[in-house]
Design an enzyme around this catalytic site. Sequence first.
Site, PDB file in Angstrom:
ATOM      1  N   GLY A 213       0.833  -1.209   0.000  1.00 20.76           N
ATOM      2  CA  GLY A 213       0.000   0.000   0.000  1.00 20.76           C
ATOM      3  C   GLY A 213       0.857   1.244   0.000  1.00 20.76           C
ATOM      4  O   GLY A 213       2.063   1.183  -0.233  1.00 20.76           O
ATOM      5  N   ASN A 214       0.246   2.400   0.247  1.00 15.96           N
ATOM      6  CA  ASN A 214       1.010   3.654   0.333  1.00 15.96           C
ATOM      7  C   ASN A 214       0.381   4.551   1.385  1.00 15.96           C
ATOM      8  O   ASN A 214      -0.648   4.214   1.969  1.00 15.96           O
ATOM      9  CB  ASN A 214       1.092   4.329  -1.046  1.00 15.96           C
ATOM     10  N   ARG A 215       1.011   5.692   1.625  1.00 16.63           N
ATOM     11  CA  ARG A 215       0.612   6.543   2.755  1.00 16.63           C
ATOM     12  C   ARG A 215      -0.543   7.486   2.449  1.00 16.63           C
ATOM     13  O   ARG A 215      -0.864   8.342   3.254  1.00 16.63           O
ATOM     14  CB  ARG A 215       1.795   7.399   3.200  1.00 16.63           C
TER      15      ARG A 215
END
Length: 420
Positions: A213-215
Amino acid sequence: MRIVLGVGGGIAAYKAASLLRLFTEAGHDVSVVPTESSKQFVGVATWEALSGNPVSSSVFDEVEKVNHVRLGHEADLIVVAPATADLLARAATGQANDLLTNTLLMARGPVVFAPAMHTEMWAHPATAANVATLRSRGAVVLEPGIGRLTGKDTGPGRLPEPDEIFTAALAAVDTADPAADSPAAAPGALAGTTVTITAGGTREPLDPVRFLGNRSSGKQGTALAEAAMAAGARVRLIAAHMDVPAPSGVELVRVETALELRAAAHAASGDSDVVIMAAAVADFRPSQVVETKIKKRDDEADPVITLVRNPDILQELVRARDAAGTGTPKLIVGFAAETGDATSDVLEYGRKKLARKGCDLLVLNRVGKSLVFGQDDTEVRILSPADSAEDAGESAAGTKAEVSARIISRISAELATRSA
Ligand code: CTP
């Protein structure tokens, strides 16, 4: 800015105190005008202490100041929260039987109503007609939230969250026609348009319990959705993973992976005037999704993850439009998150990305571990293919709500030049 906060007589009146705090902490001068019945829920002392201004409900207090004329005339913005069914009816029929309704009749700037009532009242044809009347005069009437109401009932009718009202109110100020003398002459700049916004971060599964995933928090995309709704657009939000709730009033399409987001974006672009790609789309996904949980085993080497590239959805949308020759969507807007590095600075990467993706506008963000992702404040540059080589684009800084309002007003200006 001078703001009048009208408070109607509903249990949600207590939430207006948080909204008042948001306005005062942002440096605005707020006069609270509660209705008589709202004082059953929150007393005058609370409003006076939190706003630092005198508070009255009656046209007969401080008569020498001619408050029933002055407050509406001087306000840059009027926000009514909670707007009860009764208040919407009185506003729609132009009654002037207390200080708040007098103030609404004297309004020169944008007026935003945040309704709260029981579902049956909201769904009643009388309320629907009053809402339609107010909107046709250029007022912004937010969609109520869906959820638990005062009694045991649940459904549409909850007051939108204070931060949603705050964002929508600021966006209404930004998109109101400054030349207009009354809200009636300033219908939303995006009225009649459909805006599709992608938001949040995609998640690419590795096995049933793990993902890459990412932030991305989804704050920028939701702030854009609020701003577009405040400008009168029908908003479709294609939401990947977000840390914040989707704003009430959007048509919500939930997705998880880049490939799901791609399918939803292509399906939506056919009837969209504007597509804004604010989502952080994973560039790569694991080449294989294992159907059962990956286990660690002493007798086997540690697993290696092989990645494959995801399609560039923004670039695809532009190419699909060019191939179809329909000119729909009229405007495709990309976002670019750049850190800069030893070879190129942020602006240079932004310009190259705009050329590579072929989109009509590119909103350039500088990112780093504590910059932009999940933060409330941001600073962007809006790049256009029409910019000259030395041009660093229009810059906008502030909260994500303020920046979103600027982006939406730029988008409405671009749409206006395209249809001129
Ligand atoms: N985007 C997209 N599809 C992808 C990746 C990104 O549509 N597979 C969109 C994003 O929604 C954003 C824009 O492209 O509007 C730029 O995203 P960004 O991550 O900054 O760019 P990348 O294409 O990933 O380029 P780079 O590898 O140089 O960072």
